[in-house]
Design an enzyme around this catalytic site. Structure first.
Site, short mmCIF file in Angstrom:
data_model
loop_
_atom_site.label_atom_id
_atom_site.label_comp_id
_atom_site.label_asym_id
_atom_site.label_seq_id
_atom_site.Cartn_x
_atom_site.Cartn_y
_atom_site.Cartn_z
N ASN A 166 0.86 -1.18 0.00
CA ASN A 166 0.00 0.00 0.00
C ASN A 166 0.90 1.23 0.00
O ASN A 166 1.54 1.53 1.01
CB ASN A 166 -0.88 -0.03 1.26
CG ASN A 166 -1.64 1.27 1.47
OD1 ASN A 166 -1.78 2.07 0.55
ND2 ASN A 166 -2.14 1.47 2.68
N LYS B 31 0.09 4.27 -0.12
CA LYS B 31 -0.53 5.44 0.52
C LYS B 31 -0.37 6.66 -0.40
O LYS B 31 -0.45 6.52 -1.60
CB LYS B 31 0.05 5.68 1.91
CG LYS B 31 0.09 4.40 2.76
CD LYS B 31 0.29 4.67 4.20
CE LYS B 31 0.53 3.37 4.94
NZ LYS B 31 0.22 3.45 6.34
N HIS C 47 -9.48 0.75 5.09
CA HIS C 47 -8.14 0.93 5.68
C HIS C 47 -8.26 1.83 6.90
O HIS C 47 -9.07 2.77 6.92
CB HIS C 47 -7.19 1.52 4.64
CG HIS C 47 -5.77 1.53 5.13
ND1 HIS C 47 -5.28 2.52 5.95
CD2 HIS C 47 -4.75 0.66 4.93
CE1 HIS C 47 -4.01 2.25 6.24
NE2 HIS C 47 -3.66 1.12 5.63
N GLU D 288 -6.64 4.26 7.95
CA GLU D 288 -6.53 5.71 7.70
C GLU D 288 -7.83 6.26 7.10
O GLU D 288 -8.20 7.40 7.36
CB GLU D 288 -5.31 5.98 6.80
CG GLU D 288 -4.02 5.79 7.61
CD GLU D 288 -2.85 5.24 6.83
OE1 GLU D 288 -2.82 5.36 5.60
OE2 GLU D 288 -1.95 4.67 7.49
N GLU E 32 -5.29 -5.48 10.36
CA GLU E 32 -4.25 -4.47 10.57
C GLU E 32 -4.54 -3.73 11.87
O GLU E 32 -5.32 -2.76 11.88
CB GLU E 32 -4.26 -3.46 9.42
CG GLU E 32 -3.98 -4.07 8.07
CD GLU E 32 -3.40 -3.03 7.12
OE1 GLU E 32 -2.26 -3.19 6.72
OE2 GLU E 32 -4.09 -2.05 6.83
N GLY F 61 2.46 1.77 10.78
CA GLY F 61 3.41 2.89 10.69
C GLY F 61 4.09 3.23 12.00
O GLY F 61 4.67 4.30 12.14
N SER G 180 3.50 -2.62 10.23
CA SER G 180 4.95 -2.61 10.44
C SER G 180 5.63 -3.91 10.00
O SER G 180 6.56 -4.39 10.67
CB SER G 180 5.28 -2.27 11.90
OG SER G 180 4.84 -0.95 12.17
C1 PEP Z 1 -0.68 -0.12 5.81
O1 PEP Z 1 -0.65 1.02 5.40
O2 PEP Z 1 -1.60 -0.87 5.48
C2 PEP Z 1 0.39 -0.57 6.71
C3 PEP Z 1 0.32 -1.76 7.24
O3 PEP Z 1 1.42 0.31 6.94
P1 PEP Z 1 2.85 -0.03 7.62
O4 PEP Z 1 3.38 -1.29 6.96
O5 PEP Z 1 3.70 1.17 7.30
O6 PEP Z 1 2.63 -0.24 9.06
#
Ligand code: PEP
Length: 250
Positions: free
Chosen positions: A9, A11, A96, A98, A167, A173, A211
């Site tokens: 992803n 973003k 997601h 976000e 997630e 992040g 992460s």
């Molecule tokens: C994501 O944006 O779905 C995500 C898991 O981000 P990160 O790997 O940076 O934690």
């Protein structure tokens, strides 16, 4: 599990030129392997550039990070499913964290998006996950089940076409990932929810996200309930992403 999925992803990063540069490096390092798929979710304006670069690689799926459920019309700023299909997308993220927590996407919105994607023959990657305070209060499973409620009304055949991504919000992040055992517990809750709607385990795909990096990806995908990973930050650097995609379960 029938396949292993590595989904990136991007973003709000990587315009078309940066996306093309990324793919030149990544495709040199990436070796196709049966049963392994790479999915890339660029920003909407880069979908077409990515789809062009991977047009001879059907095992690489390009998807959108967000879609609106109406086909066309006066919805300034939104992107419809026919538009992303025209650009080359075969999937889209839904729910997601976000989108849920910064932009206020509701459970009902996630359901409308998922239904519209399924109706158009695209794969929704349906993201669920709890905040830290919800985990600490012991509400993780209840939060995830409430988020799955967006899919109420879909039948077993429709549900089996969805890819899920667990997630935890506190892991996105932040550099803190859930342990494989933490993830397994929630993945099992998703399996149970699907079983209650008539979907067999072999038809349920659940990715873990939060992460994921080259250093922890093997331990995560070695957990039998983890069918792949959804990766944000570590999917933005081509060599590191190639390293993640080359990981295999122990
Ligand atoms: C994501 O944006 O779905 C995500 C898991 O981000 P990160 O790997 O940076 O934690």
């Amino acid at each position: 599990m029938s396949k292993l999925i590595f989904a990136g992803n991007w973003k709000m990063n990587m315009g078309p030129a940066a996306a093309r540069d990324f793919l030149k490096v990544f495709l040199q390092r990436y070796k196709k392997e049966s049963g392994v798929e790479v999915w890339i979710f660029p920003p909407a304006s880069s979908i077409e550039a990515v789809a062009r670069e991977v047009r001879d690689r059907p095992e690489i799926v390009v998807g959108a990070q967000h879609v609106y459920w109406e086909e066309s019309g006066a919805f300034t700023g939104e992107t419809s499913i026919p538009i992303i299909v025209d650009a080359g997308a075969r999937a889209a993220l839904v729910g997601h964290s976000e989108r849920r927590h910064i932009f206020g996407e509701t459970v009902e919105d996630t359901g409308r998006r998922a239904r519209a994607l399924l109706d158009a023959g695209l794969t929704p990657v349906f993201c669920v996950g709890e905040k830290l305070e919800q985990r600490e209060a012991g509400h993780t499973e209840a939060v995830v089940v409430a988020q799955l409620g967006g899919l109420d009304g879909l039948n077993a055949s429709q549900l089996s076409k969805i890819v899920f991504a667990y997630e935890p919000v506190w892991a996105i992040g932040t550099g803190k990932n859930a342990t494989p055992a933490d993830a397994a517990q929630v993945h099992a809750a998703i399996h149970n929810w699907m079983a209650g709607r008539g979907v067999a385990r072999r038809d349920v795909t659940v990715l873990y996200g939060g992460s994921v990096k080259p250093e922890n990806v093997v331990s995560l995908i070695s957990e039998p309930t983890i069918d792949g990973v959804l990766v944000g930050g570590a999917s933005l650097e081509a060599a590191g992403w190639a390293e993640i995609v080359a990981a295999r379960p122990n």
